[in-house]
Design an enzyme around this catalytic site. Structure first.
Site, PDB file in Angstrom:
ATOM      1  CB  THR A 175      -1.239  -0.087   0.914  1.00  0.00           C
ATOM      2  OG1 THR A 175      -1.823  -1.264   1.332  1.00  0.00           O
ATOM      3  CG2 THR A 175      -1.633   0.904   1.557  1.00  0.00           C
ATOM      4  CB  THR A 201      -4.438   0.036  -0.716  1.00  0.00           C
ATOM      5  OG1 THR A 201      -3.875  -1.695  -0.274  1.00  0.00           O
ATOM      6  CG2 THR A 201      -5.853  -0.259  -1.069  1.00  0.00           C
ATOM      7  CG  ASN A 206      -5.684  -5.974   1.170  1.00  0.00           C
ATOM      8  OD1 ASN A 206      -5.233  -4.752   1.849  1.00  0.00           O
ATOM      9  ND2 ASN A 206      -6.147  -6.954   1.457  1.00  0.00           N
ATOM     10  CG  ASP A 216      -9.094  -5.248   4.165  1.00  0.00           C
ATOM     11  OD1 ASP A 216      -7.976  -5.488   4.369  1.00  0.00           O
ATOM     12  OD2 ASP A 216      -8.182  -3.727   3.160  1.00  0.00           O
ATOM     13  CB  SER A 246      -7.119   0.260   8.615  1.00  0.00           C
ATOM     14  OG  SER A 246      -7.310  -0.899   8.996  1.00  0.00           O
TER      15      SER A 246
END
Ligand code: DON
Length: 580
Positions: free
Chosen positions: A384, A402, A404, A426, A456
């Site tokens: 990311t 991102t 991920n 996620d 997040s």
């Protein structure tokens, strides 16, 4: 405390970068107390994780673009030069400040689950979560949001055309750029999976062998896909030939996408999360990021203590206890706000709730997570990417992008050069079962068609009477605690370069331990924490890749910091007479 942090930060620079990074020094403040506030910054500053991306942003600014054009140029270029971290096949969060209106806006270009998704697709024959399906290949991928985000920002906020904003990325994809060490090491970590697909191999092992440091990495098919986006706007990606090829590639390798999944993708415009901490007005990511809610909760708890007046062990203890409680709430309550209507955000971010949580924190003892109502273990992520921009008009952008985990799903959609994300991991694909970052979730983050997985990522602005700070970082579930430590560092008066170099510690409720970067805390501090009841997880690797910029409105100076843990990052400025 501040002094010891600084000393550690300098040690860390040298340690992680492997080369001597000069110790950041704080310029003595010789500014008259009431010097007027500057109306506009004296130029533009960009901090990103790759020099070519920073330069791409500066180039479009030199061509007459603003911070938003630069954001599209930096994001699209990062996608070309940092495929392990983000890209056109991934999802992005952009936090924008528009100087003309004075308004902040959160552009949510996160991936969505395809219409045919079901939780059962991710289970093995015994009904357990199959991490291979969640992380590798077609099923792991969500519908990309990044290209829609770039097109939307260029159209609504840019001064230049999308074509101009994408030009640097297209040129670098076509002509190539030198491969650097992190690309190679991350590839070797992921190559067993990536070798499953000939289309991926054709890109990442041209000539039949993996790329080596210094090779020129060319991505002609990705250049053509970026050109289709430049020529056709979002439709150039989400409809027509590119879309057909992506859907065909996904379905040929075990996925279930339709053309309607792509043509139906829309960015979501959201009100940023805002709250106060000391003299700062904090503007940050709302759901589907968990970052803003957690940061508000963390800083509300911490605001009652003078963290500068206590010894280091107590400071770390209080911060960790706040982290523990905020991550517990992340687990249970947060998800995509378009699906989860009853998130108790007002309560979680209220001072009253923080006051109640604070009462449960003893000044000299760790609270075992098992004694708090609640949940499970974590791995460190190193992918990311984030960039921060301030321009001469006073616009700012914080963006975290991102695919991920490293190189996303590993699947390149044949004929497009598009490396697809693995953002489906996620979601809480199985209730209570930890994902790649060791975070768990329940109903609020269960997978549903069209839903965005909880994130997040926390692009953030900090505004004080004197300063504008733009910051953020990658790091999976550790993003929130890094941004927290960044906010506390700026609140302590550190410069951007000092803040991004700060040593890091992290706690996320479960596992119930404080993880530490190498040399993050001195041995006597660790001993005091152990005596308070903490388990210490001393890591031998660093984490994060923070990029921060600051406009000091009293001095009218710009400055920036690029994480010394990443040797290819760059702070670039557009004009002379700015502080480096
Ligand atoms: O959205 C999220 O929270 C994650 N997909 C971000 C992943 C990440 O930061 C990996 N970096 N180390």
């Amino acid at each position: 405390m501040r002094k010891s942090l600084l000393t550690a930060a300098v040690a860390m620079c040298v340690l992680v970068a492997g080369t001597a990074v000069s110790a950041p020094t704080v310029a003595p403040a010789v500014v008259p107390a009431r010097s007027p506030l500057a109306a506009h910054p004296p130029g533009a500053v960009i901090a990103s994780a790759h020099a070519l991306a920073t330069d791409a942003g500066l180039r479009v600014i030199a061509e007459g673009g603003n911070a938003f054009d630069a954001a599209v140029a930096v994001a699209s270029t990062l996608g070309v030069v940092e495929p392990e971290s983000s890209g056109i096949g991934g999802g992005d969060f952009f936090l924008l400040h528009d100087a003309r209106t004075g308004k902040d806006l959160f552009v949510d270009a996160r991936e969505t689950a395809p219409a045919a998704v079901s939780a059962a697709q991710y289970l093995d024959a015994n009904g357990h979560l199959d991490h291979d399906k969640a992380l590798d290949g077609a099923l792991a991928a969500g519908i990309p949001g990044a290209p829609a985000g770039w097109a939307w920002i260029a159209e609504h906020y840019g001064k230049l055309s999308l074509r101009q904003d994408l030009a640097p990325a297209i040129a670098i994809a076509r002509d190539g750029f030198p491969v650097y060490a992190r690309m190679v090491s991350e590839y070797s970590e992921r190559s067993t999976v990536m070798r499953r697909w000939p289309a991926t191999l054709a890109v990442y092992e041209p000539g039949g062998k993996p790329l080596a440091v210094g090779d020129t990495f060319k991505q002609p098919e990705l250049a053509a896909t970026l050109q289709a986006l430049a020529d056709g706007g979002a439709d150039g990606f989400y409809r027509g030939e590119v879309a057909s090829k992506i859907v065909a590639a996904v379905n040929a390798t075990g996925g279930h996408w339709t053309l309607a999944d792509l043509s139906g993708y829309r960015v979501k415009l959201r009100e940023p999360m805002t709250f106060a901490y000391h003299q700062w007005h904090i503007v940050t990511a709302p759901p589907p990021s968990s970052g803003g809610v957690a940061l508000a909760e963390l800083l509300n708890i911490l605001s009652a203590w003078d963290l500068r007046a206590v010894d280091t062990a107590t400071r770390v203890h209080l911060i960790v206890e706040a982290m523990r409680r905020a991550y517990r709430d992340r687990t249970f309550y947060l998800g995509d706000p378009d699906f989860v209507r009853d998130m108790p955000i007002a309560r979680l971010t209220s001072q009253a709730y923080a006051d109640q949580l604070r009462k449960g924190i003893a000044m000299d003892k760790a609270t075992p997570s098992s004694s708090l109502p609640g949940v499970a273990p974590a791995k460190v992520g190193a992918h990311t990417t984030h960039f921060s921009i301030i321009d001469a008009q006073g616009n700012y952008v914080a963006a975290t992008l991102t695919v991920n985990t490293t190189y996303g799903s590993g699947l390149v959609a044949a004929g497009t050069g598009v490396l697809l994300n693995n953002e489906m991991d996620d979601f809480a694909l199985q209730a209570g079962v930890p994902n790649a970052y060791g975070v768990t979730g329940y109903d609020a983050n269960k997978v549903e068609p069209g839903k965005r997985p909880l994130s997040s990522m926390s692009p953030t602005f900090m505004i004080s009477p004197d300063k504008v700070v733009v910051l953020g970082t990658p790091g999976g579930s550790r993003i929130i605690t890094m941004v927290l430590l960044g906010i506390l560092g700026f609140d302590d008066g550190l410069t951007p370069q000092q803040v991004v170099a700060l040593p890091r510690f992290h706690h996320q409720y479960l596992p119930d331990s404080i993880s530490l970067e190498p040399h993050a805390l001195a041995a006597d501090v660790i001993a005091k924490l152990v005596a308070m009841g903490y388990r210490i997880d001393q890591r031998n690797k660093t984490w994060g890749n923070m990029q921060a910029v600051e406009w000091n409105r009293r001095r009218n100076t710009l400055s920036g910091g690029t994480d010394p843990r990443n040797p290819v990052g760059k702070v670039g400025m557009q004009r002379m007479n700015l502080t480096p």
